[in-house]
Design an enzyme around this catalytic site. Sequence first.
Site, PDB file in Angstrom:
ATOM      1  N   ASP A  47       0.834  -1.193   0.000  1.00 56.95           N
ATOM      2  CA  ASP A  47       0.000   0.000   0.000  1.00 56.95           C
ATOM      3  C   ASP A  47       0.875   1.251   0.000  1.00 56.95           C
ATOM      4  O   ASP A  47       2.100   1.171   0.010  1.00 56.95           O
ATOM      5  CB  ASP A  47      -1.071  -0.045   1.101  1.00 56.95           C
ATOM      6  CG  ASP A  47      -0.530   0.164   2.485  1.00 56.95           C
ATOM      7  OD1 ASP A  47       0.610   0.632   2.593  1.00 56.95           O
ATOM      8  OD2 ASP A  47      -1.255  -0.134   3.451  1.00 56.95           O
ATOM      9  N   LYS A  69      -3.215   2.362  -2.030  1.00 52.46           N
ATOM     10  CA  LYS A  69      -4.389   2.792  -1.281  1.00 52.46           C
ATOM     11  C   LYS A  69      -4.151   4.174  -0.699  1.00 52.46           C
ATOM     12  O   LYS A  69      -3.157   4.442  -0.092  1.00 52.46           O
ATOM     13  CB  LYS A  69      -4.682   1.793  -0.172  1.00 52.46           C
ATOM     14  CG  LYS A  69      -5.409   0.603  -0.695  1.00 52.46           C
ATOM     15  CD  LYS A  69      -5.633  -0.431   0.327  1.00 52.46           C
ATOM     16  CE  LYS A  69      -6.479   0.069   1.460  1.00 52.46           C
ATOM     17  NZ  LYS A  69      -6.876  -1.040   2.340  1.00 52.46           N
ATOM     18  N   GLY A 101       2.453   0.325   9.179  1.00 47.28           N
ATOM     19  CA  GLY A 101       2.197   0.078  10.600  1.00 47.28           C
ATOM     20  C   GLY A 101       1.999  -1.385  10.887  1.00 47.28           C
ATOM     21  O   GLY A 101       2.800  -2.231  10.493  1.00 47.28           O
ATOM     22  N   ALA A 131       1.577   3.072  13.969  1.00 45.79           N
ATOM     23  CA  ALA A 131       1.924   4.493  13.923  1.00 45.79           C
ATOM     24  C   ALA A 131       1.963   5.126  15.308  1.00 45.79           C
ATOM     25  O   ALA A 131       2.837   5.956  15.591  1.00 45.79           O
ATOM     26  CB  ALA A 131       0.924   5.238  13.033  1.00 45.79           C
ATOM     27  N   MET A 183      -6.055   8.960  11.502  1.00 44.69           N
ATOM     28  CA  MET A 183      -6.895   9.555  10.451  1.00 44.69           C
ATOM     29  C   MET A 183      -7.798  10.645  11.031  1.00 44.69           C
ATOM     30  O   MET A 183      -8.978  10.725  10.710  1.00 44.69           O
ATOM     31  CB  MET A 183      -7.734   8.463   9.764  1.00 44.69           C
ATOM     32  CG  MET A 183      -6.859   7.442   9.051  1.00 44.69           C
ATOM     33  SD  MET A 183      -7.762   6.044   8.373  1.00 44.69           S
ATOM     34  CE  MET A 183      -7.691   4.885   9.736  1.00 44.69           C
TER      35      MET A 183
END
Length: 269
Positions: A47, A69, A101, A131, A183
């Site tokens: 990714d 992604k 991660g 992370a 996020m």
Amino acid sequence: MDFDKTRSATDAHRGGVWLVGCGPGDPELLTLKALRVIRRADVVLHDRLVDPEIIALASPSAQVIDAGKRCGRHTLNQSAINELLVEHAHAGRHVVRLKGGDPFIFGRGGEELDACRAADVACRVVPGVTAALGCAAATGIPLTQRGTASAVTFITAHGRHGELPDQYWPAIAGPGRTLVCYMGLRQWPRLRRQLLAAGIPPALPVAVIRAGSRADETVERCRLSDLGPCPIDDRPALLVIGEVAAQAPAVGLTELAKAREPLPAGATC
Ligand code: SAH
């Protein structure tokens, strides 16, 4: 690579899938097990958050597929990724799925594992430095600390449909606790409103860590009440909310409090 010791000898020719956590960015945070698995891969599916140096560890003969992604903009959607994993494994290949991660922390590793199980494909998982841990180490913020934080919670601000998932905030945020939000930038104004409405102290420190452990890492500190909408850039960002966040270096202490401009159109996460 022994995928599944319970398989019979007649299954020995069959391929399988490794879900490999690659850490938050710094390639040196890769585990030795991950390195071994990557070197023996026939197919590597990675990714966006995986460092090119890690991908380059694969054999030159390995087929490398960029799942690319990107939050909200997937070049390969999850079901296409699942299908590729299964298809290559059914063809007898050792498939290595590289994920930023840890695969099981907001990484959809569980969905990929389920897809493999449903297709009778052997699947193993190599954990990675998530992370939260990578950013904490890189910035010198202990996520727990005797007398300051006796609990830490990881949440995502990006639910299945991009919404901020419901939480009972007093149980996971406030004095004595550390809340780490993945996020979180896009939903930050809503998250902050909910935290304040739940009675979380406005003076609680918040650290915004971008690209933790990478060369382009930055860390900014603020107070819950002062932190307005955060400008979003191309880097992944993590919010650490709690008294321990005051231990981040005091870089950019006021910049974020001043940054009140609207979010850029089409910005994600
Ligand atoms: N499975 C990953 C998380 C994937 S979700 C893990 O265990 O870390 C992607 C989110 O993780 C990003 O939007 C960001 O919130 C966070 N993230 C990943 N790498 C990061 C980094 N180097 N610095 C800051 N945040 C990071």
